[in-house]
Enzyme design. Sequence first.
Site, PDB file in Angstrom:
ATOM      1  N   CYS A 239       6.983  -6.467  15.180  1.00 47.89           N
ATOM      2  CA  CYS A 239       7.279  -5.038  15.422  1.00 47.89           C
ATOM      3  C   CYS A 239       7.770  -4.813  16.840  1.00 47.89           C
ATOM      4  CB  CYS A 239       6.044  -4.198  15.130  1.00 47.89           C
ATOM      5  SG  CYS A 239       4.617  -4.683  16.101  1.00 47.89           S
TER       6      CYS A 239
ATOM      7  N   ASN B 232       3.315  -9.648   8.573  1.00 47.60           N
ATOM      8  CA  ASN B 232       3.851 -10.530   9.626  1.00 47.60           C
ATOM      9  C   ASN B 232       2.810 -11.129  10.569  1.00 47.60           C
ATOM     10  OD1 ASN B 232       3.521  -7.952  10.674  1.00 47.60           O
ATOM     11  ND2 ASN B 232       5.169  -8.183  12.138  1.00 47.60           N
TER      12      ASN B 232
ATOM     13  N   GLU C 212       0.823   2.548  12.866  1.00 48.52           N
ATOM     14  CA  GLU C 212       1.513   1.583  13.730  1.00 48.52           C
ATOM     15  C   GLU C 212       2.751   1.147  12.958  1.00 48.52           C
ATOM     16  OE1 GLU C 212       0.635   0.816  16.715  1.00 48.52           O
ATOM     17  OE2 GLU C 212      -1.465   1.396  16.862  1.00 48.52           O
TER      18      GLU C 212
ATOM     19  N   SER D  91       5.873  -0.327   7.706  1.00 48.40           N
ATOM     20  CA  SER D  91       7.192   0.265   7.943  1.00 48.40           C
ATOM     21  C   SER D  91       7.116   1.780   8.137  1.00 48.40           C
ATOM     22  CB  SER D  91       8.095  -0.048   6.751  1.00 48.40           C
ATOM     23  OG  SER D  91       7.517   0.511   5.578  1.00 48.40           O
TER      24      SER D  91
HETATM   25  P1  NAD Z   1       5.412  -2.335   4.472  1.00 53.74           P
HETATM   26  O1  NAD Z   1       5.467  -0.938   5.001  1.00 53.74           O
HETATM   27  O2  NAD Z   1       6.349  -2.698   3.387  1.00 53.74           O
HETATM   28  O3  NAD Z   1       3.923  -2.650   3.927  1.00 53.74           O
HETATM   29  C1  NAD Z   1       2.788  -2.462   4.736  1.00 53.74           C
HETATM   30  C2  NAD Z   1       1.567  -2.265   3.839  1.00 53.74           C
HETATM   31  O4  NAD Z   1       1.678  -1.025   3.145  1.00 53.74           O
HETATM   32  C3  NAD Z   1       1.384  -3.339   2.773  1.00 53.74           C
HETATM   33  O5  NAD Z   1       0.021  -3.666   2.667  1.00 53.74           O
HETATM   34  C4  NAD Z   1       1.872  -2.632   1.520  1.00 53.74           C
HETATM   35  O6  NAD Z   1       1.347  -3.171   0.325  1.00 53.74           O
HETATM   36  C5  NAD Z   1       1.331  -1.237   1.773  1.00 53.74           C
HETATM   37  N1  NAD Z   1       1.903  -0.159   0.949  1.00 53.74           N
HETATM   38  C6  NAD Z   1       3.080  -0.126   0.296  1.00 53.74           C
HETATM   39  N2  NAD Z   1       3.204   1.057  -0.352  1.00 53.74           N
HETATM   40  C7  NAD Z   1       2.086   1.777  -0.097  1.00 53.74           C
HETATM   41  C8  NAD Z   1       1.606   3.061  -0.490  1.00 53.74           C
HETATM   42  N3  NAD Z   1       2.319   3.859  -1.274  1.00 53.74           N
HETATM   43  N4  NAD Z   1       0.406   3.472  -0.035  1.00 53.74           N
HETATM   44  C9  NAD Z   1      -0.334   2.682   0.779  1.00 53.74           C
HETATM   45  N5  NAD Z   1       0.053   1.444   1.170  1.00 53.74           N
HETATM   46  C10 NAD Z   1       1.247   0.998   0.743  1.00 53.74           C
HETATM   47  O7  NAD Z   1       5.578  -3.295   5.745  1.00 53.74           O
HETATM   48  P2  NAD Z   1       5.765  -4.875   5.802  1.00 53.74           P
HETATM   49  O8  NAD Z   1       7.089  -5.244   5.225  1.00 53.74           O
HETATM   50  O9  NAD Z   1       4.546  -5.563   5.306  1.00 53.74           O
HETATM   51  O10 NAD Z   1       5.797  -5.087   7.397  1.00 53.74           O
HETATM   52  C11 NAD Z   1       6.947  -4.921   8.165  1.00 53.74           C
HETATM   53  C12 NAD Z   1       6.953  -3.596   8.883  1.00 53.74           C
HETATM   54  O11 NAD Z   1       5.730  -3.390   9.598  1.00 53.74           O
HETATM   55  C13 NAD Z   1       8.057  -3.544   9.946  1.00 53.74           C
HETATM   56  O12 NAD Z   1       8.670  -2.281   9.919  1.00 53.74           O
HETATM   57  C14 NAD Z   1       7.281  -3.752  11.246  1.00 53.74           C
HETATM   58  O13 NAD Z   1       7.924  -3.252  12.395  1.00 53.74           O
HETATM   59  C15 NAD Z   1       6.005  -3.026  10.953  1.00 53.74           C
HETATM   60  N6  NAD Z   1       4.927  -3.491  11.839  1.00 53.74           N
HETATM   61  C16 NAD Z   1       4.463  -2.639  12.797  1.00 53.74           C
HETATM   62  C17 NAD Z   1       3.497  -3.063  13.693  1.00 53.74           C
HETATM   63  C18 NAD Z   1       2.959  -2.161  14.787  1.00 53.74           C
HETATM   64  O14 NAD Z   1       1.898  -2.483  15.334  1.00 53.74           O
HETATM   65  N7  NAD Z   1       3.620  -1.069  15.123  1.00 53.74           N
HETATM   66  C19 NAD Z   1       2.982  -4.365  13.578  1.00 53.74           C
HETATM   67  C20 NAD Z   1       3.476  -5.198  12.580  1.00 53.74           C
HETATM   68  C21 NAD Z   1       4.445  -4.750  11.707  1.00 53.74           C
END
Ligand code: NAD
Length: 470
Positions: free
Chosen positions: A278, A149, A244, A225
Site C-alpha cells: 500500500c 499482501n 486503511e 482497497s
Molecule cells: P480487497 O479490498 O479486495 O480485500 C480486502 C478484504 O476485504 C478481503 O479480506 C476481502 O475478502 C474483504 N472483502 C471483500 N468484499 C467485502 C465486503 N463486501 N465486506 C467486507 N469485506 C469484504 O483488497 P486486497 O486486494 O486484498 O488488497 C489490496 C488493497 O489493499 C490495495 O488497494 C492496497 O493498497 C490495500 N492495502 C492497504 C493497506 C494500508 O495499510 N493502507 C495495507 C495493505 C493493503
Amino acid sequence: MDMLINGKLIDKPEKIEIRNPFNNKVIDRVPQGNHEDVKNALAAANRAKKTLNDLSSREISESLYGIHEELSKNSKSLAKLITLDCGKPIKDSIEEVNRSIQTILLSAEESKRIYGETIPMDACAGGENVIGFTMRLPLGVVAAITPFNYPLNLAIHKVAPAIAAKNSVVLKPSMKAPLTALKMAEIMDFYLPEGALNAVTGHGRTIGDEIVTSPVVNKISFTGSVEIGEHISKHAGMKKLTLELGGNDPLIVLEDADIEKAAEAAVRGSYLNAGQVCIGVKRVILDNKIADEFIQKFVSNTKKLVTGDPMDPETDVGPLINKGAAIEVENRVNESVNDGAELLCGGKRGGTLYMPTILDNVDSKMKIVQYETFGPVSPIIRINGIDEAVKVANNTKYGLQAGIFTNNINNAMKAVKEIEAGGIIVNKPSTYRMDNMPFGGCKMSGLGKEGIKYAIEDMTKTKIVVINPL
Ligand code: NAD
C-alpha cells in the site's frame, strides 16, 4: 486449514481452493463459511467479551507474551507459508514474520499502558472540589478484515491491539491468501479465553457483508482497497471504523538529493513484494536537473533484480497474487505506452510474473498516475523545483505516505507542511514503516490510525467519572 470458532477448528464440506500464485498449484482448501458460521463466530465473540473484561491487564499482557514466544518458535514455517500463500519472496516473508513477532511484543507492552486522564474540573465554575477522571474501556467485539499482501503482520496489527484492549475479535482474512492468518489464529487461541479470537473464511461479498452489518460488532478495522472500504463505510451504520485503504505514494527526488541513495530507495520502494504494497512507491517525481543521472542509476539497479520463484532465496521480485492482477498491470502499462509514455525497462509478463518496469515522460493525467497500480511499475514524472513537486504529489485522490529526498531543510519542510498524506518520510521512500508509529492515510486512503498505541486508542472508548463532594 480450518476456521476457528469459539475455540474449535471448524471444517465444512464446501471448500475454496487456495493456489500458489507462482505455479498455480493447489496448496490447500479452506472452508467456505456461510451466514450460520458468521453468526456462530459473532455469538462466541459476544460471549467472550465479559471473560476478557474480567482479566487483569497483567494477565492479558502475559497471554500476548506467550503468543510472542510461540510465534517466534514457528517463524520459519510461517515465513514459508506466507511465500506459498501470497507469492512473496522468501527473504521478505522472513522479514514480515520478524516484524509480526515485534508487533505482538509491542502489543504485550502497550496492554499495560492503557491510561485515563485526570480532568481539572475546577477550571469551570461549579467544578470546585469535584474529582474528574477518564477511564479507557474496551469497545466489545472488533471485526478485523484483512488483505492478501501482508497476510500475517496486517492481521496482527488488528488482532493484537484489540486483545490488548480486552476486545474480542472476529477475523476475516483475504481469500486470496488466508492460510497464514488461520495458522496465526490457531496458535493464538491456545493463549486466549474461548471465543476471544475467531477466524472465518468465505467470500467477502457474503460473509463480509454479514460481519459489517451485524449489530454485535462494535468496531470494524478494515485494510484493503478503496472500493471495498467505501462499500463498508456505507453499510457499517454507527460502528466505529478504521479504514486503511489504497495508496498512490510519490517519491520526490530534488536537485540537492543524494542521487545514489535515492535511486537505491526507489528500487526497493517500487518493487518490494512485486509492487503490491500500500505504501509502495507508485510515482517517481524527478527534478529535471537530476532526472537523467537518477534514471540511469535507477534503470541499471532495476535490471539487476532477480524475478522468479519466490521460494528461491535469491529472488527479489515474485509473482503477482493471480493472473488477473498481472494482466491488469500489463494492460495499464500498455495503455500508458500507447498514450506516449516511454518504456525504459520491463513491460513483459509471463503468467503471474511481471518484470519490474520503468516508464519515463509520463503525463500526470494518465491512469497509471491517477490510480493505484498494484504491481512492479514506476511511472516517472519530471518537474522543476519543490513547488511543482508538491503540486504533482497532491494531484491524486489518495494520501497515504510520501517520500522526499533532499538535503535542503527548507524543501523538506515545505513537503512536510504541504503534502497531503498520513506520513511524510524525509530521505527514505514512502515504504518506510516502523510498527509502533501512527500509520494511516487521508483523502481516499482512509480513516483512523494503526500502530499499536494508536490502534488501541481507536479500539477503546472513554468514560468520564465525576465524584462530587458530599
Ligand atoms: P480487497 O479490498 O479486495 O480485500 C480486502 C478484504 O476485504 C478481503 O479480506 C476481502 O475478502 C474483504 N472483502 C471483500 N468484499 C467485502 C465486503 N463486501 N465486506 C467486507 N469485506 C469484504 O483488497 P486486497 O486486494 O486484498 O488488497 C489490496 C488493497 O489493499 C490495495 O488497494 C492496497 O493498497 C490495500 N492495502 C492497504 C493497506 C494500508 O495499510 N493502507 C495495507 C495493505 C493493503
